[in-house]
Design a protein around this motif. Sequence first.
Motif, PDB file in Angstrom:
ATOM      1  N   LEU A   1     -74.761-120.170 -24.952  1.00  0.00           N
ATOM      2  CA  LEU A   1     -75.233-120.564 -23.623  1.00  0.00           C
ATOM      3  C   LEU A   1     -74.444-121.775 -23.125  1.00  0.00           C
ATOM      4  O   LEU A   1     -73.991-121.813 -21.977  1.00  0.00           O
ATOM      5  CB  LEU A   1     -76.737-120.873 -23.681  1.00  0.00           C
ATOM      6  CG  LEU A   1     -77.454-121.156 -22.364  1.00  0.00           C
ATOM      7  CD1 LEU A   1     -77.327-119.981 -21.400  1.00  0.00           C
ATOM      8  CD2 LEU A   1     -78.925-121.481 -22.604  1.00  0.00           C
ATOM      9  N   GLN A   2     -74.263-122.748 -23.995  1.00  0.00           N
ATOM     10  CA  GLN A   2     -73.479-123.948 -23.663  1.00  0.00           C
ATOM     11  C   GLN A   2     -72.051-123.559 -23.275  1.00  0.00           C
ATOM     12  O   GLN A   2     -71.473-124.096 -22.332  1.00  0.00           O
ATOM     13  CB  GLN A   2     -73.453-124.895 -24.875  1.00  0.00           C
ATOM     14  CG  GLN A   2     -72.897-126.288 -24.561  1.00  0.00           C
ATOM     15  CD  GLN A   2     -73.962-127.213 -23.994  1.00  0.00           C
ATOM     16  OE1 GLN A   2     -75.024-127.379 -24.567  1.00  0.00           O
ATOM     17  NE2 GLN A   2     -73.665-127.800 -22.836  1.00  0.00           N
TER      18      GLN A   2
ATOM     19  N   ALA B   1     -84.838-108.704 -25.381  1.00  0.00           N
ATOM     20  CA  ALA B   1     -84.249-107.780 -26.357  1.00  0.00           C
ATOM     21  C   ALA B   1     -84.760-106.366 -26.086  1.00  0.00           C
ATOM     22  O   ALA B   1     -85.849-106.181 -25.533  1.00  0.00           O
ATOM     23  CB  ALA B   1     -84.622-108.221 -27.766  1.00  0.00           C
ATOM     24  N   ASP B   2     -83.965-105.352 -26.467  1.00  0.00           N
ATOM     25  CA  ASP B   2     -84.380-103.951 -26.286  1.00  0.00           C
ATOM     26  C   ASP B   2     -85.628-103.666 -27.115  1.00  0.00           C
ATOM     27  O   ASP B   2     -85.765-104.163 -28.234  1.00  0.00           O
ATOM     28  CB  ASP B   2     -83.252-103.006 -26.728  1.00  0.00           C
ATOM     29  CG  ASP B   2     -81.956-103.288 -25.981  1.00  0.00           C
ATOM     30  OD1 ASP B   2     -82.017-103.864 -24.879  1.00  0.00           O
ATOM     31  OD2 ASP B   2     -80.887-102.934 -26.510  1.00  0.00           O
TER      32      ASP B   2
ATOM     33  N   LEU C   1     -85.086-118.296 -28.450  1.00  0.00           N
ATOM     34  CA  LEU C   1     -84.369-119.137 -27.481  1.00  0.00           C
ATOM     35  C   LEU C   1     -83.960-120.493 -28.054  1.00  0.00           C
ATOM     36  O   LEU C   1     -83.259-121.258 -27.391  1.00  0.00           O
ATOM     37  CB  LEU C   1     -85.241-119.345 -26.233  1.00  0.00           C
ATOM     38  CG  LEU C   1     -85.557-118.081 -25.411  1.00  0.00           C
ATOM     39  CD1 LEU C   1     -86.505-118.408 -24.272  1.00  0.00           C
ATOM     40  CD2 LEU C   1     -84.296-117.436 -24.879  1.00  0.00           C
ATOM     41  N   LYS C   2     -84.391-120.782 -29.285  1.00  0.00           N
ATOM     42  CA  LYS C   2     -83.977-122.038 -29.932  1.00  0.00           C
ATOM     43  C   LYS C   2     -82.910-121.798 -30.999  1.00  0.00           C
ATOM     44  O   LYS C   2     -82.488-122.718 -31.685  1.00  0.00           O
ATOM     45  CB  LYS C   2     -85.200-122.731 -30.577  1.00  0.00           C
ATOM     46  CG  LYS C   2     -86.216-123.220 -29.555  1.00  0.00           C
ATOM     47  CD  LYS C   2     -87.388-123.901 -30.258  1.00  0.00           C
ATOM     48  CE  LYS C   2     -88.430-124.368 -29.242  1.00  0.00           C
ATOM     49  NZ  LYS C   2     -89.610-124.960 -29.904  1.00  0.00           N
ATOM     50  N   ASP C   3     -82.488-120.539 -31.123  1.00  0.00           N
ATOM     51  CA  ASP C   3     -81.488-120.187 -32.142  1.00  0.00           C
ATOM     52  C   ASP C   3     -80.166-120.898 -31.845  1.00  0.00           C
ATOM     53  O   ASP C   3     -79.677-120.882 -30.711  1.00  0.00           O
ATOM     54  CB  ASP C   3     -81.284-118.668 -32.141  1.00  0.00           C
ATOM     55  CG  ASP C   3     -80.240-118.234 -33.143  1.00  0.00           C
ATOM     56  OD1 ASP C   3     -80.558-118.200 -34.337  1.00  0.00           O
ATOM     57  OD2 ASP C   3     -79.095-117.955 -32.719  1.00  0.00           O
TER      58      ASP C   3
ATOM     59  N   GLN D   1     -79.002-111.376 -25.164  1.00  0.00           N
ATOM     60  CA  GLN D   1     -80.391-110.938 -25.396  1.00  0.00           C
ATOM     61  C   GLN D   1     -80.971-111.623 -26.636  1.00  0.00           C
ATOM     62  O   GLN D   1     -81.224-110.998 -27.656  1.00  0.00           O
ATOM     63  CB  GLN D   1     -80.434-109.420 -25.590  1.00  0.00           C
ATOM     64  CG  GLN D   1     -80.125-108.635 -24.332  1.00  0.00           C
ATOM     65  CD  GLN D   1     -80.180-107.146 -24.576  1.00  0.00           C
ATOM     66  OE1 GLN D   1     -79.196-106.544 -24.995  1.00  0.00           O
ATOM     67  NE2 GLN D   1     -81.331-106.544 -24.344  1.00  0.00           N
ATOM     68  N   PRO D   2     -81.216-112.916 -26.539  1.00  0.00           N
ATOM     69  CA  PRO D   2     -81.721-113.639 -27.713  1.00  0.00           C
ATOM     70  C   PRO D   2     -83.173-113.282 -28.024  1.00  0.00           C
ATOM     71  O   PRO D   2     -83.973-113.082 -27.106  1.00  0.00           O
ATOM     72  CB  PRO D   2     -81.614-115.099 -27.282  1.00  0.00           C
ATOM     73  CG  PRO D   2     -81.760-115.049 -25.792  1.00  0.00           C
ATOM     74  CD  PRO D   2     -81.096-113.777 -25.365  1.00  0.00           C
TER      75      PRO D   2
END
Length: 315
Positions: free
Chosen positions: A77-78, A36-37, A68-70, A64-65
């Motif tokens: 992603l899938q 992320a920025d 990563l489990k969100d 830009q998560p």
Amino acid sequence: MEKLRIVFMGTPEFAVGILDTIVKNNYDVVGVITAADKPAGRGQKLKYSAVKEYALEQGLHLLQPTNLKDETFLTELQGLQANLQVVVAFRMLPEVVWRMPKLGTFNLHASLLPNYRGAAPINWALINGETTTGVTTFFIDDKIDTGAMILSKEIAITPEENAGCLHDRLMELGCGAIVETLSLIESGKVTTTIQQDNPNSKTAYKLNKENCKIDWNKSAEDIHNLIRGLSPYPAAWCYFKDQGEEWNVKIYEAKISSEKHELPIGQICTTKKEIKIAVKEGFVVIQSLQLPGKKKMQAFELLNGVTFTDKAQAE
């Protein structure tokens, strides 16, 4: 032969060189994941990662998560329907992410594994005075840098090169390793070697203020290796003390001068052009440095405007 649909994950400049190679070799990069920025500098403006800047230039699909489990991220992603994920200088992935693609998730690491697992392998190889290093590709598992190895490539470290120079050479070496690894996976010919844990393996610890500080009681060679191993970033540092004043000084370049002396360790000795610090086996001669609020400069430039007394000390 299965056509690869690649999701690439990475953040710094090192990762950009690798991503660029993948793109230029006409692989289908269906998504890019980066940090992320973050606010940076005095104005705290949002700063893009090097990988984000490249992805935007190339028109690549970017995510830009922060987590990563969100569920939203995982669904996105899938939806990219990648069959392979390539990771270079990113962060630890949860199992739900690295297990997602059919052909797996592999990482390029800038060391000869199992040596120098961790955050700063390029720096620590130099700090520890290694004469060889390299890159390794491996399939990710649930620990850091421990997965089954696909291939590795080795190069010699030259005695004077710094982290910046070695970074660039390893990035180039990594580009070749990535193309070779992708070709093996694509053709179904990939074989792996399980990493053997070795009690003598060295760790690439995360760099912090404490392990970047120069200890002038160490050998001249150890000090020289620390300086080149941290140059140009984040830079080795120490305090210069003189006449009741103290400066936090970054040192970028130095050489060793083997001379006998009876001076206290850490004493600063200067001529019109040289700054020398007394150490056990002689002197460490400072060639470039930076004082607080100043730009990086050569030692002789500093000496044009600053005079040290014979009580000046580096600590």
